[in-house]
Design an enzyme around this catalytic site. Structure first.
Site, PDB file in Angstrom:
ATOM      1  N   HIS A 293      -6.851   9.432  13.178  1.00 61.08           N
ATOM      2  CA  HIS A 293      -7.507   9.165  15.242  1.00 61.08           C
ATOM      3  C   HIS A 293      -9.272  10.073  14.606  1.00 61.08           C
ATOM      4  CE1 HIS A 293      -4.539  10.335  17.248  1.00 61.08           C
ATOM      5  NE2 HIS A 293      -4.797   9.188  18.040  1.00 61.08           N
TER       6      HIS A 293
ATOM      7  N   LYS B  92       7.557  10.701  27.326  1.00 61.32           N
ATOM      8  CA  LYS B  92       8.146  11.489  26.565  1.00 61.32           C
ATOM      9  C   LYS B  92       7.950  13.263  26.172  1.00 61.32           C
ATOM     10  CE  LYS B  92       5.470   8.335  24.233  1.00 61.32           C
ATOM     11  NZ  LYS B  92       4.682   7.924  23.304  1.00 61.32           N
TER      12      LYS B  92
ATOM     13  N   ARG C   2      -5.453  -0.921  15.815  1.00 60.59           N
ATOM     14  CA  ARG C   2      -4.480  -0.551  13.996  1.00 60.59           C
ATOM     15  C   ARG C   2      -4.250  -1.952  13.501  1.00 60.59           C
ATOM     16  NH1 ARG C   2      -0.895   4.343  15.524  1.00 60.59           N
ATOM     17  NH2 ARG C   2      -1.450   2.064  17.433  1.00 60.59           N
TER      18      ARG C   2
ATOM     19  N   SER D 193       0.450   9.223  16.245  1.00 59.02           N
ATOM     20  CA  SER D 193       1.432  10.502  16.377  1.00 59.02           C
ATOM     21  C   SER D 193       2.101  10.730  16.797  1.00 59.02           C
ATOM     22  CB  SER D 193       1.078  11.495  17.920  1.00 59.02           C
ATOM     23  OG  SER D 193      -0.436  10.824  17.475  1.00 59.02           O
TER      24      SER D 193
END
Ligand code: PNS
Length: 166
Positions: A22, A48, A97, A135
């Site tokens: 990040h 979550k 990514r 993360s």
């Protein structure tokens, strides 16, 4: 866009926690934007359980970018485009990514444009060494006692250790 107008970008995400990936995307953004909001989303629909509160995540971002006055950490609720419009940010930054990110990211970019046709989403590729980083993996590895010091900055590390009793 007129030359005189500053480019204000917004980099939204969960950032639970901020990773070096990040950070890399945020620093790359400063090559093409004059100011950057790193915007932590409150997600009432999130299923979550988060590790850090939104306030803690904002504090982490503030610490990590303490020497960079062009970066402003913020928290927001509701639609990203509403918040972006409020702050005068017409450029949304997202990191890509791998191809697996693409479908979700394109959907979000198209939806955001439907909601506000003046917004442009810009995708940036992180440094190769961060292309596998997320993360959720950092949370998992840290939670199981693995060494994640290569993947997060010192302020994140310190808070992770405090949180996980490391
Ligand atoms: O880091 P993440 O979890 O992939 O970030 C997703 C985020 C926060 C950018 C996205 O869920 C978002 O923009 N949420 C704000 C609410 C919103 O505007 N939803 C519509 C997006 S098309």
């Amino acid at each position: 866009m007129s030359q005189a107008q500053p480019v204000i970008a917004i980099y939204p995400g969960s950032f639970d926690p901020l990773t070096r990936g990040h950070e890399d995307i945020a620093r790359r953004t400063l090559r093409i934007a004059d100011r950057l909001y790193v915007a932590v989303a409150y997600s009432p629909t999130q299923t979550k359980k988060s590790l850090f509160t939104v306030e803690e995540r904002v504090e982490i971002i503030r610490d990590v970018f303490a020497g960079e006055p062009r970066v402003e950490p913020v928290a927001f609720r509701g639609l990203l485009v509403d918040f972006a419009r409020e702050r005068g940010a017409r450029v949304v930054i997202r990191g890509l990514r791998a191809v697996s990110d693409f479908e979700y990211e394109l959907q979000m970019a198209q939806m955001n444009r439907e909601l506000w046709d003046e917004v442009e989403t810009v995708f940036l590729a992180p440094e190769l060494e961060y292309s596998f980083l997320s993360s959720s993996l950092v949370r998992e590895v840290a939670g199981l006692g693995g060494d994640i010091s290569r993947f997060v900055s010192a302020p994140v590390m310190a808070r992770l250790e405090a949180k996980l009793g490391g």
